[in-house]
Design a protein around this motif. Structure first.
Motif, PDB file in Angstrom:
ATOM      1  N   GLY A   9       0.806  -1.211   0.000  1.00 50.74           N
ATOM      2  CA  GLY A   9       0.000   0.000   0.000  1.00 50.74           C
ATOM      3  C   GLY A   9       0.843   1.266   0.000  1.00 50.74           C
ATOM      4  O   GLY A   9       1.991   1.265   0.452  1.00 50.74           O
ATOM      5  N   TYR A  10       0.251   2.346  -0.523  1.00 53.55           N
ATOM      6  CA  TYR A  10       0.937   3.634  -0.568  1.00 53.55           C
ATOM      7  C   TYR A  10       0.744   4.380   0.738  1.00 53.55           C
ATOM      8  O   TYR A  10      -0.285   4.260   1.403  1.00 53.55           O
ATOM      9  N   LEU A  66      10.495  11.590  -7.154  1.00 50.43           N
ATOM     10  CA  LEU A  66      11.513  10.660  -7.633  1.00 50.43           C
ATOM     11  C   LEU A  66      12.325  10.092  -6.471  1.00 50.43           C
ATOM     12  O   LEU A  66      12.552   8.875  -6.386  1.00 50.43           O
ATOM     13  N   VAL A  67      12.747  10.973  -5.564  1.00 51.69           N
ATOM     14  CA  VAL A  67      13.515  10.531  -4.393  1.00 51.69           C
ATOM     15  C   VAL A  67      12.679   9.575  -3.550  1.00 51.69           C
ATOM     16  O   VAL A  67      13.164   8.522  -3.094  1.00 51.69           O
ATOM     17  N   TRP A  68      11.409   9.928  -3.350  1.00 51.49           N
ATOM     18  CA  TRP A  68      10.531   9.090  -2.525  1.00 51.49           C
ATOM     19  C   TRP A  68      10.284   7.737  -3.187  1.00 51.49           C
ATOM     20  O   TRP A  68      10.264   6.704  -2.517  1.00 51.49           O
ATOM     21  N   ARG A  69      10.095   7.752  -4.507  1.00 51.64           N
ATOM     22  CA  ARG A  69       9.866   6.499  -5.229  1.00 51.64           C
ATOM     23  C   ARG A  69      11.065   5.567  -5.119  1.00 51.64           C
ATOM     24  O   ARG A  69      10.920   4.352  -4.935  1.00 51.64           O
ATOM     25  N   LEU A  70      12.268   6.110  -5.228  1.00 51.63           N
ATOM     26  CA  LEU A  70      13.472   5.287  -5.184  1.00 51.63           C
ATOM     27  C   LEU A  70      13.772   4.757  -3.780  1.00 51.63           C
ATOM     28  O   LEU A  70      14.501   3.778  -3.635  1.00 51.63           O
ATOM     29  N   SER A  71      13.211   5.401  -2.763  1.00 48.53           N
ATOM     30  CA  SER A  71      13.514   4.997  -1.387  1.00 48.53           C
ATOM     31  C   SER A  71      12.366   4.238  -0.726  1.00 48.53           C
ATOM     32  O   SER A  71      12.418   3.973   0.481  1.00 48.53           O
ATOM     33  N   ASN A  72      11.327   3.881  -1.515  1.00 42.97           N
ATOM     34  CA  ASN A  72      10.176   3.172  -0.976  1.00 42.97           C
ATOM     35  C   ASN A  72       9.807   2.003  -1.880  1.00 42.97           C
ATOM     36  O   ASN A  72      10.032   2.054  -3.097  1.00 42.97           O
ATOM     37  N   PRO A  73       9.212   0.948  -1.306  1.00 42.55           N
ATOM     38  CA  PRO A  73       8.738  -0.156  -2.153  1.00 42.55           C
ATOM     39  C   PRO A  73       7.564   0.284  -3.012  1.00 42.55           C
ATOM     40  O   PRO A  73       6.864   1.249  -2.686  1.00 42.55           O
ATOM     41  N   ASN A  74       7.363  -0.420  -4.130  1.00 41.02           N
ATOM     42  CA  ASN A  74       6.265  -0.099  -5.031  1.00 41.02           C
ATOM     43  C   ASN A  74       5.141  -1.124  -4.850  1.00 41.02           C
ATOM     44  O   ASN A  74       5.298  -2.295  -5.222  1.00 41.02           O
ATOM     45  N   PRO A  75       3.990  -0.716  -4.300  1.00 39.00           N
ATOM     46  CA  PRO A  75       2.899  -1.661  -4.043  1.00 39.00           C
ATOM     47  C   PRO A  75       2.308  -2.306  -5.294  1.00 39.00           C
ATOM     48  O   PRO A  75       1.604  -3.314  -5.188  1.00 39.00           O
ATOM     49  N   VAL A  76       2.577  -1.735  -6.474  1.00 39.37           N
ATOM     50  CA  VAL A  76       2.022  -2.304  -7.701  1.00 39.37           C
ATOM     51  C   VAL A  76       2.393  -3.773  -7.836  1.00 39.37           C
ATOM     52  O   VAL A  76       1.602  -4.592  -8.314  1.00 39.37           O
ATOM     53  N   TRP A  77       3.594  -4.145  -7.389  1.00 38.77           N
ATOM     54  CA  TRP A  77       4.050  -5.524  -7.548  1.00 38.77           C
ATOM     55  C   TRP A  77       3.269  -6.505  -6.690  1.00 38.77           C
ATOM     56  O   TRP A  77       3.412  -7.721  -6.852  1.00 38.77           O
ATOM     57  N   SER A  78       2.454  -6.005  -5.757  1.00 40.50           N
ATOM     58  CA  SER A  78       1.684  -6.911  -4.898  1.00 40.50           C
ATOM     59  C   SER A  78       0.258  -7.118  -5.393  1.00 40.50           C
ATOM     60  O   SER A  78      -0.471  -7.923  -4.828  1.00 40.50           O
ATOM     61  N   GLY A  84       2.434  -8.726 -16.703  1.00 42.57           N
ATOM     62  CA  GLY A  84       2.568  -7.797 -17.816  1.00 42.57           C
ATOM     63  C   GLY A  84       1.914  -6.461 -17.526  1.00 42.57           C
ATOM     64  O   GLY A  84       2.468  -5.403 -17.846  1.00 42.57           O
ATOM     65  N   ARG A  85       0.740  -6.474 -16.912  1.00 39.87           N
ATOM     66  CA  ARG A  85       0.044  -5.235 -16.562  1.00 39.87           C
ATOM     67  C   ARG A  85       0.803  -4.481 -15.484  1.00 39.87           C
ATOM     68  O   ARG A  85       0.844  -3.244 -15.470  1.00 39.87           O
ATOM     69  N   GLN A  86       1.395  -5.206 -14.547  1.00 41.19           N
ATOM     70  CA  GLN A  86       2.199  -4.546 -13.520  1.00 41.19           C
ATOM     71  C   GLN A  86       3.367  -3.800 -14.160  1.00 41.19           C
ATOM     72  O   GLN A  86       3.643  -2.642 -13.825  1.00 41.19           O
ATOM     73  N   ARG A  87       4.038  -4.465 -15.083  1.00 47.66           N
ATOM     74  CA  ARG A  87       5.207  -3.855 -15.713  1.00 47.66           C
ATOM     75  C   ARG A  87       4.810  -2.646 -16.559  1.00 47.66           C
ATOM     76  O   ARG A  87       5.525  -1.636 -16.581  1.00 47.66           O
ATOM     77  N   VAL A  88       3.690  -2.735 -17.258  1.00 50.42           N
ATOM     78  CA  VAL A  88       3.226  -1.596 -18.054  1.00 50.42           C
ATOM     79  C   VAL A  88       2.902  -0.418 -17.144  1.00 50.42           C
ATOM     80  O   VAL A  88       3.249   0.734 -17.449  1.00 50.42           O
ATOM     81  N   ALA A  89       2.233  -0.683 -16.019  1.00 47.56           N
ATOM     82  CA  ALA A  89       1.879   0.390 -15.081  1.00 47.56           C
ATOM     83  C   ALA A  89       3.126   1.092 -14.563  1.00 47.56           C
ATOM     84  O   ALA A  89       3.188   2.325 -14.503  1.00 47.56           O
ATOM     85  N   VAL A  90       4.129   0.309 -14.181  1.00 49.28           N
ATOM     86  CA  VAL A  90       5.378   0.896 -13.675  1.00 49.28           C
ATOM     87  C   VAL A  90       6.072   1.693 -14.769  1.00 49.28           C
ATOM     88  O   VAL A  90       6.579   2.805 -14.540  1.00 49.28           O
ATOM     89  N   ALA A  91       6.087   1.152 -15.999  1.00 55.47           N
ATOM     90  CA  ALA A  91       6.741   1.846 -17.108  1.00 55.47           C
ATOM     91  C   ALA A  91       6.059   3.176 -17.411  1.00 55.47           C
ATOM     92  O   ALA A  91       6.732   4.183 -17.669  1.00 55.47           O
ATOM     93  N   GLY A 175      -0.014 -11.546   2.864  1.00 60.31           N
ATOM     94  CA  GLY A 175       1.310 -11.750   3.418  1.00 60.31           C
ATOM     95  C   GLY A 175       2.308 -10.680   3.068  1.00 60.31           C
ATOM     96  O   GLY A 175       3.450 -10.730   3.501  1.00 60.31           O
ATOM     97  N   GLY A 176       1.914  -9.679   2.220  1.00 64.00           N
ATOM     98  CA  GLY A 176       2.813  -8.569   1.945  1.00 64.00           C
ATOM     99  C   GLY A 176       3.893  -8.879   0.951  1.00 64.00           C
ATOM    100  O   GLY A 176       4.800  -8.092   0.769  1.00 64.00           O
ATOM    101  N   GLY A 177       3.847 -10.043   0.276  1.00 61.92           N
ATOM    102  CA  GLY A 177       4.863 -10.364  -0.705  1.00 61.92           C
ATOM    103  C   GLY A 177       4.557  -9.721  -2.037  1.00 61.92           C
ATOM    104  O   GLY A 177       3.664  -8.892  -2.164  1.00 61.92           O
ATOM    105  N   ASP A 178       5.297 -10.130  -3.081  1.00 64.49           N
ATOM    106  CA  ASP A 178       5.087  -9.551  -4.410  1.00 64.49           C
ATOM    107  C   ASP A 178       3.724  -9.908  -4.943  1.00 64.49           C
ATOM    108  O   ASP A 178       3.084  -9.141  -5.615  1.00 64.49           O
TER     109      ASP A 178
END
Length: 199
Positions: A9-10, A66-78, A84-91, A175-178
């Motif tokens: 979660g964000y 940008l700084v915050w994104r690089l220093s925090n996990p991205n919930p999209v992967w969960s 494929g949709r996860q990767r497109v969203a991140v891109a 469980g909070g994993g990917d």
């Protein structure tokens, strides 16, 4: 709500930066349109000044994002959606960040090259190809940003509709994993519905 992002979660800071940058971008676009439509030179100069101030504020917020994104996990992967949709969203997110930063930096280049009153379409200094290149990018990039933001909004809407329709399609994995591992039968029957995270 937590301050930082978690794997599922964000956090508060993310949403504050997200909506602040979105609001500033809308204001920048509105003022830019006002510059083009202003017939009075003094009025146009005032709009240019506001455009510059808002643009600098947007640049600062985007750097913070940008700084915050690089220093925090991205919930999209969960999320329980195909990888494929996860990767497109991140891109798409990274493209939006990158292009907005480039747009802001070309604006700074224009400020550094000439005084504010000269920053108008009918007074481009033809003897300065560098200025014209920066001005051209600054004029064209917003169109690409609009398309990417539209794609982002449509994807977010589809994600929410799918979550409501299935009851859990948009929820984070347990469980909070990917992502939660689907049953072997589910994977064999429909490989596209796999929800495991990227390799």
């Amino acid at each position: 709500m937590q301050i930082r992002n978690s794997k599922t979660g964000y956090g508060v800071v993310f949403w504050a930066l997200h909506w602040t940058s979105a609001t500033l971008f809308v204001l920048v676009a509105i003022v830019a349109a006002s510059i083009s439509s202003a017939e009075d030179a003094a009025l146009r100069e005032g709009f240019v000044g506001r455009h510059v101030s808002l643009g600098i504020a947007l640049l600062a917020v985007m750097v913070a994002r940008l700084v915050w994104r690089l220093s925090n996990p991205n919930p999209v992967w969960s999320y329980r959606v195909p990888v494929g949709r996860q990767r497109v969203a991140v891109a798409v997110h990274w493209l939006i960040h990158t292009i907005v930063l480039i747009e802001s930096l070309t604006g700074l280049a224009l400020i550094g090259a000439f005084a504010l009153p000269q920053m108008s379409p009918d007074s481009l200094p033809e003897s300065s190809p560098e200025w014209l290149s920066a001005a051209g990018l600054h004029a064209v990039l917003p169109n690409l940003i609009y398309l990417l933001i539209l794609a982002h909004i449509l994807a977010a809407a589809m994600h929410q509709i799918g979550a409501l329709a299935s009851g859990n399609a948009g929820e984070p994995a347990a469980g909070g994993g990917d992502a939660a591992a689907p049953s072997p039968t589910q994977n064999e029957d429909n490989p596209s519905r796999r929800t495991d995270g990227p390799a």
